[in-house]
Scaffold this motif. Structure first.
Motif, PDB file in Angstrom:
ATOM      1  N   ASN B 260      16.077 -38.542 -77.974  1.00 14.62           N
ATOM      2  CA  ASN B 260      16.261 -38.865 -79.393  1.00 14.62           C
ATOM      3  C   ASN B 260      15.808 -37.733 -80.314  1.00 14.62           C
ATOM      4  N   CYS B 261      14.685 -37.094 -79.960  1.00 15.95           N
ATOM      5  CA  CYS B 261      14.156 -36.018 -80.805  1.00 15.95           C
ATOM      6  C   CYS B 261      15.177 -34.905 -80.983  1.00 15.95           C
ATOM      7  N   THR B 262      15.840 -34.537 -79.894  1.00 17.35           N
ATOM      8  CA  THR B 262      16.797 -33.431 -79.968  1.00 17.35           C
ATOM      9  C   THR B 262      18.074 -33.842 -80.702  1.00 17.35           C
ATOM     10  N   CYS B 265      17.145 -33.813 -84.434  1.00 14.86           N
ATOM     11  CA  CYS B 265      16.688 -32.518 -84.944  1.00 14.86           C
ATOM     12  C   CYS B 265      17.863 -31.765 -85.567  1.00 14.86           C
ATOM     13  N   CYS B 268      18.526 -28.483 -83.245  1.00 10.11           N
ATOM     14  CA  CYS B 268      18.807 -28.526 -81.804  1.00 10.11           C
ATOM     15  C   CYS B 268      20.319 -28.450 -81.596  1.00 10.11           C
ATOM     16  N   SER B 292      21.166 -32.896 -74.389  1.00  9.07           N
ATOM     17  CA  SER B 292      19.737 -32.734 -74.647  1.00  9.07           C
ATOM     18  C   SER B 292      19.024 -32.110 -73.461  1.00  9.07           C
ATOM     19  N   CYS B 334      11.899 -24.849 -85.724  1.00  7.94           N
ATOM     20  CA  CYS B 334      11.488 -26.085 -86.390  1.00  7.94           C
ATOM     21  C   CYS B 334      11.342 -25.812 -87.876  1.00  7.94           C
ATOM     22  N   CYS B 340      12.090 -35.776 -85.685  1.00  8.41           N
ATOM     23  CA  CYS B 340      11.777 -36.053 -84.277  1.00  8.41           C
ATOM     24  C   CYS B 340      10.560 -36.953 -84.153  1.00  8.41           C
ATOM     25  N   CYS B 344      11.337 -40.790 -82.622  1.00 14.12           N
ATOM     26  CA  CYS B 344      10.872 -40.883 -81.236  1.00 14.12           C
ATOM     27  C   CYS B 344      10.427 -42.321 -81.030  1.00 14.12           C
TER      28      CYS B 344
END
Ligand code: SF4
Ligand code: SF4
Ligand code: SF4
Lengths: 253, 366
Positions: B260-262, B265, B268, B292, B334, B340, B344
């Protein structure tokens, strides 16, 4: 000569075979490209093997099944398991952690006529399987894509990543984070297109475990969403309860 | 080209946003702006002023997102939502080429449809992310029209100040809005480009009297001062290039490797490629999909994963973002948007993980 395709049924609800029939237009094109030698849900036609591709639906639940799958394996150049029953034992694998005789006594007036195994197991527990398509039922798109891949001689692509990837590609709001609703997506294999979260409910885990799922950590997220560890164990004990990752994780919760 | 402030700054009443949206649409642009969708305020296509989440904002925390009323009735009360401009800049699913056996191959040119868009409401971190992503994938910046909004009330997951990307905006947009509610609820608006100035001229509005502009500056500056913590980019970059693979067990125990974070983002950029063919074998299509570095399959080389443990995948992601990105693309990967952290499912916080990595190796820059 056209490649031959055979569909075999073991212990199952026939839903995956129905999914093949659901492919409609694609099905006609596939039928033109392959010779469908056996497909019990669709036709009474039954040609003897050997077959180029065998699609197996259902799990092994009887001594007869256990013998039959060996014969089928011998007859198929490429053996493919389709759906939760064939890949993990299905919902009927709930009996693996219970007493099958007790279940039988509750359901049948004369259970003595039954000849069943104590467990419901995946096809891969009995014979070597070349490819697996997951889901309860399988995804029609994935199935068509898989068959066309075999026909074209390219490597079929079956994702091992989580439902979350499809959920985010689709642009759904995460139900676990936003309203705070239990969801199995982070530990479940993608393939369905993340249908449930798109309709505002959590993933039910139909496609079984993603690769090396971290269920212990998901339990913390479920607790934050107001569910208990028992709720999570219960949710894992469903269509793919027989998958070792889910069975063991549920036991450990 | 420098636009003289006096010519380009306007104080607009809140409703002028309706005219701004209409003007962009008259120019043939599809407008993307924050709107309420599926229980979150997120970027999506909007039709008119009515689609803006007026009077609604969101409270965000690690792994938590909640809509709440905004008593001040702002248009742009909520900071960044789950979708970033990446969804259009580098869409989740793109046909790269398709072909027919009898008709030859039709190569699709790289998708430039983003140039037809207008974004309203991108933040400082979003603008930085657009530059970082374009550089990473080697793309020319598109012609998308950008109306940015400066943040006066960052969320608890925002850390743009430490990454040098916000909350004020001085580049990367055509028009910049600061929405203030004191001394009056107005939009202090300035153009950064000639086409931005042209657009503003179409909207009318008054030149600033002074008080509004001062209030806008002061509120953005106060927001910057109030934003605590974040990441020390130099220390993190140095710590994460230490060759030690130890110390990742703690985050590995929590990380679901869900990706999920990627996905959320804005920088990403990893993708996978899949092919489709028709059953008759006459047509083929190649599609590019968001992927991912957190999935096991993504790390496979010759059929075997090179980053089997979740800890090694988290380490790969964070050290790429905060350290190796500098070598590769000349900036941090970042921008401090905090997406993220919020999205998360188990609330893993890159700020804390970076601090832990710095702590572990004892690198303290400055
Ligand atoms: S809704 Fe479920 S599947 Fe979708 S991102 Fe959230 S946790 Fe993953
Ligand atoms: S790593 Fe996290 S905080 Fe940094 S830009 Fe990506 S989503 Fe935003
Ligand atoms: S850090 Fe969070 S969002 Fe990213 S893969 Fe791990 S659990 Fe998923």
């Amino acid at each position: 000569m056209k490649p031959t395709l055979a569909v075999f049924k073991f212990a199952s609800c026939d839903g995956c075979q129905l999914s093949i029939l659901d492919a409609e237009d694609h099905l006609l094109a596939i039928a033109a490209a392959v010779d469908i030698a056996e497909f019990p849900e669709a036709t009474t036609r039954s040609e003897p093997g050997p077959y180029t591709v065998g699609l197996v639906e259902g799990s092994v639940t009887t001594p007869h099944d256990a013998l039959r799958i060996r014969e089928i394996r011998d007859q198929c150049q490429i053996l493919v398991t389709i759906g939760a029953c064939a890949t993990s034992g299905g919902i009927q694998a709930l009996r693996n952690a219970a007493d099958v005789a007790e279940f039988a006594a509750q359901v049948y007036p004369n259970p003595e006529y039954l000849d069943v195994l104590a467990t419901s197991t995946a096809i891969s527990d009995h014979v070597q399987v070349d490819y697996a398509l997951y889901g309860c039922p399988v995804s029609v798109d994935q199935l068509v894509d898989f068959i066309t891949a075999l026909l074209a001689g390219r490597r079929p692509s079956v994702p091992d990543y989580s439902v979350c990837i499809e959920c985010k590609r689709r642009g759904s709001t995460c139900v676990l984070v936003a309203p705070g609703m239990p969801c199995l997506g982070p530990v479940t294999r993608a393939g369905c297109g993340a249908i449930c979260p798109a309709f505002g409910r959590g993933c039910y885990g139909c496609f079984g475990p993603s690769s090396r799922p971290n269920v212990a950590s998901l339990a913390v997220a479920w607790e934050a969403a107001g569910a208990t560890r028992e709720d999570l164990a219960e949710a894992l004990r469903a269509f793919t309860v027989g998958a070792p990752e889910f069975m063991e994780a549920a036991r450990a919760l | 080209m420098v636009i003289p402030r006096s010519l380009s700054t306007r104080v607009l009443e809140v409703e002028a946003i309706g005219r701004l949206i209409a003007a962009l649409q008259e120019d043939g642009r599809t407008v993307i702006a924050p709107t309420l969708r599926d229980g979150a305020i997120t970027l999506d296509v909007i039709d008119s002023f009515a689609d803006l989440p007026v009077g609604l904002t969101a409270e965000m925390a690690p792994g938590r997102y909640q809509l709440v009323p905004d008593p001040e009735g702002r248009l742009f009360g909520a900071t960044v939502g789950p979708a970033s401009a990446k969804r259009w800049q580098r869409p989740p699913e793109v046909v790269v080429w398709s072909g027919r056996k009898d008709g030859g191959m039709v190569a699709r040119v790289p998708d430039r449809s983003e140039s037809q868009l207008a974004y309203v409401g991108l933040r400082g971190c979003d603008l930085a992310a657009r530059r970082v992503l374009d550089r990473a994938v080697g793309a020319r910046p598109s012609d998308a029209f950008i109306v940015a909004v400066e943040c006066t009330r960052p969320g608890s997951t925002c850390f743009c100040v430490s990454m040098g990307t916000g909350p004020g905006v001085s580049e990367g947009a055509d028009v910049v809005i600061t929405e203030i509610v004191e001394p009056a609820h107005v939009l202090v608006t300035r153009a950064l480009t000639p086409r931005g100035a042209t657009l503003l001229a179409r909207l009318g509005g008054a030149p600033p009297k002074g008080a509004e502009e001062d209030a806008a500056w002061a509120q953005v500056a106060a927001a910057a001062r109030a934003m605590s913590g974040g990441i020390d980019p130099d220390a993190a970059a140095a710590a994460l290039r230490m060759p030690s693979a130890d110390g990742w067990d703690d985050v590995a125990a929590r990380c679901l490797a869900c990706g999920n974070c990627t996905m959320v983002c804005p920088t990403c950029f990893c993708t996978t490629t899949v092919d489709h063919t028709t059953p008759d074998g006459l047509e083929a299509t190649r599609v590019r999909l968001w992927d991912s570095c957190f999935s096991l399959g993504f790390t496979e080389l010759h059929g075997k994963p090179v980053r089997a443990s979740i800890g090694s995948r988290y380490r790969q992601w964070m050290s790429h973002k905060l350290s190796w990105w500098w070598d590769q693309f000349g900036s941090s990967g970042c921008v401090g948007c905090g997406r993220c952290i919020v999205w998360c499912p188990v609330g893993i916080d890159i700020r804390q993980e970076a601090a832990a990595a710095v702590e572990r190796v004892g690198v303290h820059a400055k």
